[in-house]
Scaffold this motif. Structure first.
Motif, PDB file in Angstrom:
ATOM      1  N   GLU A 137       1.981   0.152  -0.341  1.00  8.78           N
ATOM      2  CA  GLU A 137       2.776   1.142   0.388  1.00  8.78           C
ATOM      3  C   GLU A 137       1.986   2.430   0.561  1.00  8.78           C
ATOM      4  N   TYR A 138       1.254   2.835  -0.495  1.00 10.67           N
ATOM      5  CA  TYR A 138       0.497   4.076  -0.406  1.00 10.67           C
ATOM      6  C   TYR A 138      -0.706   3.930   0.533  1.00 10.67           C
TER       7      TYR A 138
ATOM      8  N   ALA B 183       3.427  12.472  -6.228  1.00 15.17           N
ATOM      9  CA  ALA B 183       3.754  11.060  -6.041  1.00 15.17           C
ATOM     10  C   ALA B 183       3.252  10.252  -7.228  1.00 15.17           C
TER      11      ALA B 183
ATOM     12  N   ILE C 198       2.127   6.232  -8.278  1.00  9.48           N
ATOM     13  CA  ILE C 198       1.776   4.896  -7.779  1.00  9.48           C
ATOM     14  C   ILE C 198       1.930   3.927  -8.939  1.00  9.48           C
TER      15      ILE C 198
ATOM     16  N   TRP D  44       3.533  -4.563   3.939  1.00 12.09           N
ATOM     17  CA  TRP D  44       3.514  -3.107   4.060  1.00 12.09           C
ATOM     18  C   TRP D  44       2.575  -2.615   5.160  1.00 12.09           C
TER      19      TRP D  44
ATOM     20  N   LYS E 173       8.630  10.681  -5.573  1.00 19.87           N
ATOM     21  CA  LYS E 173       8.433   9.471  -4.775  1.00 19.87           C
ATOM     22  C   LYS E 173       7.543   8.490  -5.533  1.00 19.87           C
TER      23      LYS E 173
ATOM     24  N   GLU F 112       0.648   4.549   3.899  1.00 22.04           N
ATOM     25  CA  GLU F 112       0.900   5.969   4.130  1.00 22.04           C
ATOM     26  C   GLU F 112      -0.391   6.711   4.449  1.00 22.04           C
TER      27      GLU F 112
ATOM     28  N   TYR G 186       5.488   4.942  -5.228  1.00 17.63           N
ATOM     29  CA  TYR G 186       4.890   4.003  -4.286  1.00 17.63           C
ATOM     30  C   TYR G 186       4.321   2.794  -5.031  1.00 17.63           C
TER      31      TYR G 186
END
Length: 451
Positions: free
Chosen positions: A94-95, A65, A67, A176, A88, A98, A90
């Protein structure tokens, strides 16, 4: 997990990078410039990029991922490579969601006070040895980082910022988080570059309230009519208002009574009495008693750069505060004057943000310095030019603040001369800025004035 940070040097970004490193993730990052204290902290954990600049070769299919920080641009070569490889991407809020998807999330929002209230909650939870994750926008005494993420903590406390999530995600960060428990301390127009009207700005808080999980709770300051209107519209969450904690002041100290016990606090001011009232409701909602809360709060010094004492003696104190938005300036000036009514108050405010240097926004500052005995506003024309804003004049600033006798300084040298020449017997000096005061060393000046 292999995580790559684009613009790792940001305040929140480097703290999130360190938090994931501590969690055992394989963290890499890049940036075109990294300033202190981010630079030293990243270096301490082996996360400082070896070479400054963007390099698409850093992005490989082995990365799980990416960021993306606000400092990066939408055409960043590393971002483009990540998208090409279908990795992906982020934003950091958002992270955070998650990472805490299965935890109870508490989010503190508001145009003013959110950092302080979040800091209060973290201080109480740590003092009581609770296990929790968090993200806060300031350094707090007793905490190594501004972010913690763990596998097992059942609770996550987030400061909810209304600014943009990332260069490619124009939603406010706090949308978020989808909180189970939310608090909004107040709404006062800010970020004119993103929200050009008061209505557009206020609407973000309505969306935030609507994002609370069904069956959740919203605590809000009842003296804010906009917030009260938002609360009345809530359907799937319960809204509860709060006011100010009852307190007395004795010899410059704030005293609060709970049951038969009295608790002496280090913080003061009406805005902090409101912050305390909201924080108390939140901790009670998560199962902490009132006496436990007040006992813990006795050792709370406040968040960094929030009425921070730079130097003091028996009859004078020099404070530094992050206050930059109109509501924050007004509340901070009022707090110091009400706590020390017998002392002269010299208030110095720097205009540094995009909003504060915008001619159309300046009238929002009307009367914010009116409780000061002597008031000064500093702005640097070079900063105005850097932000590509139309020039403003000292006369326009005086008119906007509604203070014809206001002293307006536009040179860092003149500002340093003014501060260094103050006589502060029986006087408090309050310096407010989210910038760097033109590069002058305010801590050194404060020590010299007191000595």
């Amino acid at each position: 997990m292999r995580i790559h940070f684009i613009a790792i040097g940001g305040s929140a970004m480097h703290n999130l990078a360190i938090a994931l490193h501590k969690k055992g993730y394989n963290v890499s990052g890049s940036d075109d410039e990294v300033f202190e204290p981010s630079r030293s902290r990243l270096k301490q954990y082996g996360l400082l990029p070896d070479v400054m600049g963007w390099n698409s070769d850093k992005i490989t299919s082995e990365i799980d991922a990416v960021i993306l920080g606000m400092h990066a641009r939408p055409d960043n070569p590393e971002l483009l490579k990540a998208r090409e490889l279908n990795i992906k991407v982020y934003s950091y809020p958002e992270y955070l969601f998650e990472q805490t998807r299965h935890k109870t999330r508490v989010v503190i929002a508001g145009s003013h006070g959110k950092t302080t209230i979040t800091s209060m909650l973290l201080h109480v939870l740590k003092t009581l040895n609770k296990d929790f994750d968090f993200m806060v926008g300031a350094n707090i005494k007793g905490f190594d980082t501004m972010v913690r993420l763990s596998e097992d903590a059942p609770l996550a406390i987030f400061e909810g910022d209304e600014y943009l999530s990332s260069p490619i995600d124009r939603r406010p960060k706090f949308l978020w988080y989808k909180p189970h428990i939310a608090l909004v301390s107040g709404i006062a127009w800010d970020h004119i570059n993103v929200f050009p009207t008061i209505e557009a700005y206020n609407h973000q808080f309505e969306l935030f309230a609507q994002s609370i999980r069904p069956g959740g709770m919203l605590f809000y300051y009842g003296g804010d009519q906009v917030l009260a209107g938002i609360a009345r519209k809530l359907k799937s969450a319960t809204a509860v208002s709060y006011g100010e904690v009852e307190a007395t002041t004795e010899k410059g100290k704030t005293l609060v009574k709970c049951g038969e016990r009295k608790f002496v606090l280090k913080i003061f001011g009406r805005h902090n009495l409101q912050n305390l009232s909201g924080a108390l409701l939140v901790v009670q909602k998560i199962g902490i008693g009132a006496e436990e809360f007040w006992a813990a709060m006795q050792s709370f010094d406040g968040a960094a750069r929030r009425l921070q004492v730079l130097a003091e003696n028996e009859d004078s104190t020099i404070f530094f505060d992050f206050a930059h938005a109109p509501s924050k300036v007004r509340a901070t000036v009022s707090a110091v004057k009400e706590q020390y009514p017998q002392r002269k108050l010299v208030a110095v405010a720097e205009l540094h943000t995009f909003s504060s240097l915008n001619r159309d926004f300046l009238p929002q500052y009307k009367d914010t310095l009116s409780q000061a005995d002597e008031a000064v506003v500093f702005f640097n024309p070079e900063v105005v030019a850097h932000k590509k804003l139309p020039p403003i004049t000292p006369e326009e600033v005086k008119m906007a603040f509604g203070a014809p006798r206001l002293r307006v300084i536009t040179s860092p040298v003149q500002l340093e001369d003014f501060l260094s020449g103050l006589r502060i017997e029986d006087t408090n000096l309050l310096v407010m800025s989210s910038g760097n005061l033109g590069g002058i060393d305010i801590s050194k000046i404060a020590s010299r004035l007191i000595s």
